[in-house]
Structures are given as structure tokens and as C-alpha cells.
Write a protein that holds these residues in place. Structure first.
Motif, PDB file in Angstrom:
ATOM      1  N   CYS A  56     104.896  55.605  71.850  1.00 16.94           N
ATOM      2  CA  CYS A  56     105.922  56.077  71.173  1.00 16.94           C
ATOM      3  C   CYS A  56     106.787  54.844  70.141  1.00 16.94           C
ATOM      4  O   CYS A  56     107.228  55.315  69.527  1.00 16.94           O
ATOM      5  N   LYS A  57     106.661  53.728  70.844  1.00 17.25           N
ATOM      6  CA  LYS A  57     106.909  52.550  70.225  1.00 17.25           C
ATOM      7  C   LYS A  57     106.458  52.135  68.933  1.00 17.25           C
ATOM      8  O   LYS A  57     106.938  51.976  67.852  1.00 17.25           O
ATOM      9  N   TYR A  58     105.152  52.425  68.911  1.00 15.75           N
ATOM     10  CA  TYR A  58     104.506  52.304  67.477  1.00 15.75           C
ATOM     11  C   TYR A  58     105.015  53.382  66.451  1.00 15.75           C
ATOM     12  O   TYR A  58     105.272  53.023  65.436  1.00 15.75           O
ATOM     13  N   PHE A  59     104.756  54.475  66.938  1.00 20.18           N
ATOM     14  CA  PHE A  59     105.253  55.520  66.038  1.00 20.18           C
ATOM     15  C   PHE A  59     106.675  55.628  65.179  1.00 20.18           C
ATOM     16  O   PHE A  59     106.988  56.001  64.502  1.00 20.18           O
ATOM     17  N   LEU A 111     107.113  61.812  68.048  1.00 16.50           N
ATOM     18  CA  LEU A 111     106.643  62.360  66.842  1.00 16.50           C
ATOM     19  C   LEU A 111     107.096  63.564  66.109  1.00 16.50           C
ATOM     20  O   LEU A 111     107.316  63.357  64.726  1.00 16.50           O
ATOM     21  N   ASN A 112     107.709  64.268  66.826  1.00 14.64           N
ATOM     22  CA  ASN A 112     108.546  65.346  65.993  1.00 14.64           C
ATOM     23  C   ASN A 112     109.874  64.872  65.726  1.00 14.64           C
ATOM     24  O   ASN A 112     110.156  65.347  64.451  1.00 14.64           O
ATOM     25  N   GLY A 113     110.445  63.817  66.260  1.00 19.98           N
ATOM     26  CA  GLY A 113     111.795  63.267  65.645  1.00 19.98           C
ATOM     27  C   GLY A 113     111.191  62.585  64.441  1.00 19.98           C
ATOM     28  O   GLY A 113     112.167  62.831  63.262  1.00 19.98           O
ATOM     29  N   LYS A 114     110.056  61.873  64.384  1.00 18.71           N
ATOM     30  CA  LYS A 114     109.903  61.236  63.256  1.00 18.71           C
ATOM     31  C   LYS A 114     109.475  62.223  61.937  1.00 18.71           C
ATOM     32  O   LYS A 114     109.604  61.980  61.036  1.00 18.71           O
ATOM     33  N   ILE A 115     109.015  63.107  62.244  1.00 21.39           N
ATOM     34  CA  ILE A 115     108.509  64.426  61.338  1.00 21.39           C
ATOM     35  C   ILE A 115     109.870  64.979  60.628  1.00 21.39           C
ATOM     36  O   ILE A 115     109.910  65.069  59.564  1.00 21.39           O
ATOM     37  N   LYS A 116     110.900  65.200  61.539  1.00 16.56           N
ATOM     38  CA  LYS A 116     112.223  65.654  61.086  1.00 16.56           C
ATOM     39  C   LYS A 116     112.824  64.746  60.131  1.00 16.56           C
ATOM     40  O   LYS A 116     113.426  65.179  59.252  1.00 16.56           O
TER      41      LYS A 116
END
Length: 122
Positions: A56-59, A111-116
Motif C-alpha cells: 500500500c505504501k509502495y503503490f 490501487l483503485n484510488g491510484k487508478i482513479k
């Protein structure tokens, strides 16, 4: 058959692109862990929750060397490569499926937050 013949066949089963992708993403994750002073090597991680927290921290912060964000396809490739690594011979974790959103909800919320965020920024 000789042991060498068996090993030769087993080596042929490894897809070269999978090997390269796994090496790339494990090196990047390992470098992140070193840069942030996380203890041990990737192969030392034996707790699935610890792995999920670190991923989570890395992504959240990962990006290309030029500062650009990774594409969605690259992020999925990273998950698949890391999943392959953590199910391999050198990992203390076995039978982990990083693609299982129910087993790793925090990872997938991240990941979903990053994708959004990527879609919103164009």
C-alpha cells in the motif's frame, strides 16, 4: 531421465517476459524498501498483512524514474509480477494471491484510488 534433463525442461517452462517483469518489479519494490529503511529482504517477508501494508505504501508513492506516473497496465503488471515472486521458491509466503481483493482489501483500495487519480489527471 537424468536430473539435468528434468531441470532443463523445468527451465523451459519459465516465460522470459514473466521472469524479466518479476525481476524489474521486485527490484523496484526492494529499492523502495531500502530507501524507506524497511528491515530485511523481500524473501524475509512472512506475514501477509505486513506485505499488504508495505505494498500500500509502495503503490501510493511509486512512479517512473522520470517522475511520471505508471500506467494502469503497469500497475497490474506489478501486482502480477510480485504475486508470482511471492509464490515462488525463495519467498516465505506461499499460496498468497495478491489479486484476491477480498483477501487484500487495503491493497486494492489503494490501487483503485491510484487508478482513479490517474484517470482524473488524464
Amino acid at each position: 531421465p537424468t536430473p539435468e534433463e528434468i531441470i532443463s525442461l523445468q527451465k523451459k517452462s519459465v516465460v522470459e517476459n514473466t521472469y524479466r517483469s518479476t525481476l524489474n518489479w521486485t527490484n523496484q519494490f526492494e529499492n523502495y524498501r531500502k530507501d524507506t529503511n524497511l528491515p530485511g529482504e523481500l524473501s524475509d517477508i512472512s506475514n501477509p498483512k505486513q506485505l499488504e501494508e508495505e505494498l500500500c505504501k509502495y503503490f501510493t508513492v511509486c512512479c517512473k524514474t522520470n517522475g511520471d506516473e505508471y500506467s494502469v497496465a503497469s500497475l497490474q503488471s506489478a501486482i502480477n509480477a510480485l504475486n508470482w515472486y511471492f509464490n515462488g521458491k525463495t519467498s516465505k509466503l506461499k499460496s498468497i494471491d495478491l489479486n484476491d481483493k477480498k483477501a487484500h482489501p487495503d491493497l486494492w483500495y489503494t490501487l483503485n484510488g491510484k487508478i482513479k487519480m490517474l484517470f482524473a489527471s488524464g
